[in-house]
Enzyme design. Structure first.
Site, short mmCIF file in Angstrom:
data_model
loop_
_atom_site.label_atom_id
_atom_site.label_comp_id
_atom_site.label_asym_id
_atom_site.label_seq_id
_atom_site.Cartn_x
_atom_site.Cartn_y
_atom_site.Cartn_z
N HIS A 1 8.17 -3.11 -2.31
CA HIS A 1 9.04 -3.60 -3.48
C HIS A 1 9.10 -4.97 -2.59
O HIS A 1 10.20 -6.23 -3.19
CB HIS A 1 9.80 -3.19 -3.90
N SER B 1 4.09 -0.54 -8.44
CA SER B 1 5.16 0.45 -8.54
C SER B 1 5.49 1.43 -9.22
O SER B 1 4.25 2.19 -9.39
CB SER B 1 6.60 -0.68 -8.88
N GLU C 1 5.83 3.54 -0.39
CA GLU C 1 6.61 2.70 -0.35
C GLU C 1 7.41 3.46 -1.03
O GLU C 1 7.61 3.79 -1.94
CB GLU C 1 5.72 1.72 -0.47
#
Length: 316
Positions: free
Chosen positions: A287, A115, A213
């Site tokens: 995630h 992230s 992502e």
């Protein structure tokens, strides 16, 4: 910025090694970190927690200088053999320029996280050529980071076996495929983080395979803007392939009538199809729950026909 160098891989972990949990971005929960410490300790590791790991300053885990100080203390301590980010969120992008890259050149060690931690992965590869790990946080609950995730992280830290990821036909991005094979250094992570580094800390991506992502919270137009910005900046020139992980928030996106019927798959096909490189969709990484651990900064082989991505270990 220094030019990327030949990949530097850290020594793999052994029982008795010290590792440190730090918070470069948002603050973790104490219970979550306690779970992570318990897990790492069960592998025979000696786990330390950074001095400012539980600080709070706005939506970040303490002031910039304190978060950077915890990271650099871990980088500079030769006895610390791996550094694990407690969680992502916001704030890692604010301290990228404060990292002690010289310390890591002298004493390489893997950084684990994903992230917002993508900002740090990119910086370590750009400045040091250091391989790192796109992997789960110690703050992850058992519901989000189950036994398979824990085992994958342990193997990535303690063995030199390559990691192979397979296309999951149930993932929404699985239908995005532009055929072919490619070999290159795997880089990337969170699309928003990569976009944010454009024009600032984004290393040259020529000769690489780019992993992307996306988290919940932004709309279709933001994904389009991010991919377009990367392409217009020239950052994607010389790319050898693309791997698509999870794009959360679009699972039921079959096309919005107010957007001409387009959905996330239309945007991805349109933007990535113009690159003229193999694209493998449907990799179950991002995630979502129970994430795998993915080496970054090492050589990878992409095969769209087999639906596989095989990556060399980040440790030796």
């Amino acid at each position: 910025m220094d030019s990327p160098r030949q990949t530097v891989r850290s020594p793999r972990l052994h029982p008795g090694d010290r590792v440190r949990v730090v918070s470069p971005a948002s603050p973790p929960t104490r219970d979550g970190v306690a779970h992570g410490v318990e897990l790492l300790t069960s592998w025979g590791l000696r786990v330390e927690v950074g001095e400012h790991a539980f600080d709070r300053w706005g939506y970040m885990a303490g002031r910039d200088q304190d978060r950077a100080a915890d990271l650099n203390a871990a980088f500079r301590d030769p006895g610390v053999r791996a550094v694990l980010a407690s969680r992502g969120g916001k704030g890692a992008y604010r301290i990228v320029d404060d990292l002690d890259f010289d310390a890591l050149r002298r004493n390489p060690k893997p950084l684990v996280g994903f992230s917002d931690i993508t900002h740090l992965h990119l910086a370590l590869w750009a400045h040091c050529g250091l391989a790192s790990l796109h992997g789960p946080f110690p703050d992850g609950s058992r519901e989000r980071c189950g036994p398979a995730s824990a085992t994958a992280l342990r193997h990535a830290l303690t063995t030199t076996a390559p990691v192979t990821l397979h296309r999951d036909p149930t993932e929404p991005t699985a239908s995005i495929t532009f055929g072919g094979t490619a070999v290159g250094v795997l880089v990337g992570g969170n699309l928003d983080a990569i976009r944010t580094e454009t024009g600032a800390g984004l290393p040259a991506l020529d000769g690489t395979i780019l992993f992307l992502e996306h988290q919940r919270g932004t709309g279709l137009g933001e994904v389009d803007r991010a991919l377009t910005q990367l392409a217009r900046s020239g950052a994607l020139n010389g790319l050898r392939g693309v791997v698509l992980g999870q794009f959360l928030g679009f699972e039921r996106d079959t096309g919005d009538p107010t957007l001409g019927g387009w959905g996330i798959l239309d945007v991805l096909r349109d933007r990535l199809g113009r690159l003229g490189v193999p694209v493998l969709g449907g990799v179950p990484a991002g995630h979502g729950p129970h994430p795998p651990t993915i080496p970054l900064g090492t050589e990878a082989a992409l095969d769209t026909a087999a639906g596989t991505l095989t990556i060399r270990a980040a440790v030796t």
